[in-house]
Design an enzyme around this catalytic site. Structure first.
Site, mmCIF file in Angstrom:
data_model
loop_
_atom_site.group_PDB
_atom_site.id
_atom_site.type_symbol
_atom_site.label_atom_id
_atom_site.label_comp_id
_atom_site.label_asym_id
_atom_site.label_seq_id
_atom_site.Cartn_x
_atom_site.Cartn_y
_atom_site.Cartn_z
ATOM 1 C CB SER A 8 -0.889 0.009 1.241
ATOM 2 O OG SER A 8 -1.391 1.321 1.441
ATOM 3 C CG HIS A 33 -3.955 -1.633 -1.353
ATOM 4 N ND1 HIS A 33 -5.075 -2.423 -1.573
ATOM 5 C CD2 HIS A 33 -4.296 -0.770 -0.370
ATOM 6 C CE1 HIS A 33 -6.042 -2.050 -0.745
ATOM 7 N NE2 HIS A 33 -5.597 -1.040 -0.008
ATOM 8 C CG ASP A 35 -5.100 2.497 1.005
ATOM 9 O OD1 ASP A 35 -6.043 1.687 1.012
ATOM 10 O OD2 ASP A 35 -3.941 2.201 1.356
ATOM 11 C CG MET A 37 -8.334 7.245 2.460
ATOM 12 S SD MET A 37 -7.417 7.298 4.002
ATOM 13 C CE MET A 37 -6.579 5.710 3.946
ATOM 14 C CG HIS A 66 -9.361 0.125 -0.014
ATOM 15 N ND1 HIS A 66 -8.687 -0.033 1.182
ATOM 16 C CD2 HIS A 66 -10.674 0.139 0.310
ATOM 17 C CE1 HIS A 66 -9.553 -0.106 2.175
ATOM 18 N NE2 HIS A 66 -10.773 0.010 1.677
ATOM 19 C CG MET A 68 -11.262 3.282 2.484
ATOM 20 S SD MET A 68 -9.637 3.266 3.274
ATOM 21 C CE MET A 68 -8.600 3.322 1.821
ATOM 22 C CG MET A 137 -11.401 -2.535 5.786
ATOM 23 S SD MET A 137 -9.877 -2.224 4.861
ATOM 24 C CE MET A 137 -8.891 -1.328 6.063
ATOM 25 C CG ASP A 175 -6.049 -2.664 3.624
ATOM 26 O OD1 ASP A 175 -4.985 -2.358 4.167
ATOM 27 O OD2 ASP A 175 -6.692 -1.896 2.870
#
Ligand code: DX5
Ligand code: ZN
Length: 233
Positions: A8, A33, A35, A37, A66, A68, A137, A175
């Site tokens: 990540s 990966h 992330d 957000m 991913h 979020m 998660m 994760d």
């Protein structure tokens, strides 16, 4: 299947992302990966489609994105066009998860559903046959460097059993707090994609950390119980 390692980049130096990605690829990263957000679903704000597009130009392995964010339906097309090969969305924000999953697949990406630590596995029951992967998660999303929540291990087993019941060999991804201590345990529970941020990038040598974490995961795979569905090992 084998076990895949997805570093990540959340814990990488954002001023030197290209070198960070090259290093983990040399170490054997199977996926990158990413992330995403939005400051609403989680307190933190990270990156958007232009950065994914830039990473796509230099990465040699697929991008595992991913999301979020509170409204993934508005953005899945932009992330797919930016180069996401895998797109995961949180069940907690999606009243029409079935539609979202099929929209991701129609865009040519693999669709994953993510569950937070407090979300029960049963939330996936109706959508399980349609998923390309499930992301469990093992910390509350939002930040790197948090401590693995021990109950996540049995949750991985539960998700694996649910997928097996509906004949879906889709992998379980995990994760949060994955490192040399937890990697073997989650592989033993059935996880086949391991995300790791701080255990890789908060070390002096991310290439070496990638290689060593992957070796630990692979070693655990060779001793994992044979009770899992053939094809998930
Ligand atoms: C957390 C993110 C993770 C994070 C993991 O919200 O989804 O991908 O980067 O970081 P570590 O491996 O440090 O727990
Ligand atoms: Zn993540």
């Amino acid at each position: 299947m084998s076990v895949l390692l997805a570093p990540s980049i959340l814990s990488a130096d954002f001023a030197a992302l290209g070198e960070a990605i090259a290093a983990v690829e040399r170490g054997g990263a199977d996926l990158i990966h990413v992330d995403v957000m939005d400051g609403h679903f989680v307190p933190n704000i990270t990156i958007g489609p232009p950065v994914v597009q830039a990473i796509k130009r230099i990465a040699t392995v697929p991008l595992d994105v991913h999301l979020m964010i509170t409204d993934p339906d508005r953005y899945i097309e932009a992330f797919a066009n930016a180069g996401a090969s895998m797109l995961s969305v949180h069940v907690e924000v999606l009243p029409h998860l079935h539609r979202t999953v099929h929209a991701i697949q129609a865009l040519g990406a693999k669709a994953g559903a993510v569950i937070n630590p407090s979300t029960p596995v049963i939330a996936l029951e109706q959508i399980a046959p349609d998923l390309d992967y499930v992301l469990v998660m093992s910390v509350n999303p939002g930040f790197g460097g948090q401590t693995f929540i021990p109950r996540s291990e049995s949750k991985v087993r539960e998700v694996r059993a649910l997928l097996d019941r509906c004949g879906n060999q889709a992998p379980v991804e995990i994760d949060g707090g994955i490192d040399q201590r937890t990697a073997g345990r989650v592989v033993g529970a059935g996880a086949r994609i391991l995300v790791a941020g701080s255990a890789i990038f908060h070390t002096p040598d991310p290439e070496r950390a990638t290689r060593e974490l992957k070796a630990t995961a692979r070693a655990a795979l060779s001793t994992a119980p044979a009770t899992l569905t053939p094809g998930t090992r």
